[in-house]
Design a protein around this motif. Structure first.
Motif, PDB file in Angstrom:
ATOM      1  N   ALA A  12      40.212  49.903  38.669  1.00 43.40           N
ATOM      2  CA  ALA A  12      39.641  48.877  38.212  1.00 43.40           C
ATOM      3  C   ALA A  12      38.240  48.439  38.276  1.00 43.40           C
ATOM      4  O   ALA A  12      37.703  47.876  37.399  1.00 43.40           O
ATOM      5  CB  ALA A  12      40.303  47.537  39.300  1.00 43.40           C
ATOM      6  N   VAL A  16      36.059  47.852  34.813  1.00 40.65           N
ATOM      7  CA  VAL A  16      35.110  46.642  35.036  1.00 40.65           C
ATOM      8  C   VAL A  16      33.434  47.486  34.449  1.00 40.65           C
ATOM      9  O   VAL A  16      32.921  46.692  33.662  1.00 40.65           O
ATOM     10  CB  VAL A  16      35.136  45.922  36.227  1.00 40.65           C
ATOM     11  CG1 VAL A  16      33.948  45.164  36.401  1.00 40.65           C
ATOM     12  CG2 VAL A  16      36.253  45.139  36.349  1.00 40.65           C
ATOM     13  N   LYS A  93      44.693  34.669  40.888  1.00 37.58           N
ATOM     14  CA  LYS A  93      43.737  36.083  40.336  1.00 37.58           C
ATOM     15  C   LYS A  93      42.371  35.604  40.771  1.00 37.58           C
ATOM     16  O   LYS A  93      41.456  36.041  40.182  1.00 37.58           O
ATOM     17  CB  LYS A  93      43.921  36.354  38.889  1.00 37.58           C
ATOM     18  CG  LYS A  93      45.252  36.745  38.670  1.00 37.58           C
ATOM     19  CD  LYS A  93      45.510  38.183  39.013  1.00 37.58           C
ATOM     20  CE  LYS A  93      46.684  38.684  38.290  1.00 37.58           C
ATOM     21  NZ  LYS A  93      47.146  40.102  38.739  1.00 37.58           N
ATOM     22  N   VAL A  96      39.841  38.784  40.775  1.00 39.39           N
ATOM     23  CA  VAL A  96      39.397  39.160  39.159  1.00 39.39           C
ATOM     24  C   VAL A  96      38.478  38.104  38.708  1.00 39.39           C
ATOM     25  O   VAL A  96      37.601  38.489  38.143  1.00 39.39           O
ATOM     26  CB  VAL A  96      40.640  39.437  38.423  1.00 39.39           C
ATOM     27  CG1 VAL A  96      40.261  39.737  37.013  1.00 39.39           C
ATOM     28  CG2 VAL A  96      41.462  40.481  39.060  1.00 39.39           C
ATOM     29  N   ASN A  99      34.938  38.240  40.346  1.00 38.51           N
ATOM     30  CA  ASN A  99      34.307  39.268  39.895  1.00 38.51           C
ATOM     31  C   ASN A  99      33.813  39.171  38.382  1.00 38.51           C
ATOM     32  O   ASN A  99      32.767  39.463  38.238  1.00 38.51           O
ATOM     33  CB  ASN A  99      35.207  40.613  40.012  1.00 38.51           C
ATOM     34  CG  ASN A  99      34.489  41.875  39.417  1.00 38.51           C
ATOM     35  OD1 ASN A  99      34.820  42.277  38.541  1.00 38.51           O
ATOM     36  ND2 ASN A  99      33.687  42.484  40.255  1.00 38.51           N
TER      37      ASN A  99
END
Length: 190
Positions: A12, A16, A93, A96, A99
């Motif tokens: 992940a 990203v 989420k 996510v 971030n």
């Protein structure tokens, strides 16, 4: 330490990083082309303040999502209130979303504002021979840092005190975009 860093977390992070690279590349090239095409320092300054404001706004959203409570949104979704299902997904989420908002958009905004600030200083030094580039660069860097950090400090206070309201407004905006475009921006849980 092995329990903290799992293979999917590492993957992940790599994904990203690549997405951030390409978004930053497109935004950087786009903003530089825009500034060069416009060739107007006033518009470049407006663009700089817009990028700083965008970074502050996304930091506010990223902070709000980590402080939001999912229970009210679940209750609203059960009553079929507009935007509630999206709000549930946003809070579900939160890692996510935070971030993306704080790191991806925030860091890109910081990088772009620095590059744009450097371009503005160069533009001023070319227009006005008396401008000391070193001093102007220091002032521009300080201005960008002060506005960014001060704005984010204010935004964090607002986000912590109004987390659910902010997330509902973001969810309503996403709902509106989904309705207009037909895109499913927020994936529903099963």
């Amino acid at each position: 330490m092995q329990g903290f860093l799992k293979k999917e977390h590492f993957l992940a992070g790599i994904i990203v990083a690549f997405i951030t690279f390409f978004i930053a590349l497109v935004m950087s090239v786009g903003s530089q082309l825009l500034v060069n095409a416009i060739n107007n320092l006033a518009i470049a300054l407006i663009l700089l303040f817009f990028i700083i404001l965008l970074g502050i706004l996304f930091d506010l959203i990223g902070t709000a999502v980590t402080a939001a409570d999912i229970a009210p949104f679940n209750a609203m979704a059960a009553k079929k209130i507009n935007g509630a299902p999206q709000a549930v997904q946003i809070v579900f989420k939160a890692d996510v979303v935070a971030n993306f908002c704080n790191d991806v958009v925030g860091d890109i905004a910081g990088t772009l504002s620095g590059a744009l600030g450097a371009g503005i200083v160069i533009g001023f030094s070319q227009m006005f021979a008396f401008v000391d580039v070193v001093l102007a660069s220091a002032v521009m860097t300080s201005l960008i840092a002060g506005l960014t950090v001060g704005g984010k400090a204010i935004g964090k206070k607002i986000a912590l005190n109004n987390a659910n309201e902010i997330i509902l407004r973001v969810a309503l905006l996403l709902t509106w975009i989904e309705n207009i475009t037909g895109w499913g921006l927020v994936k529903k849980r099963r």
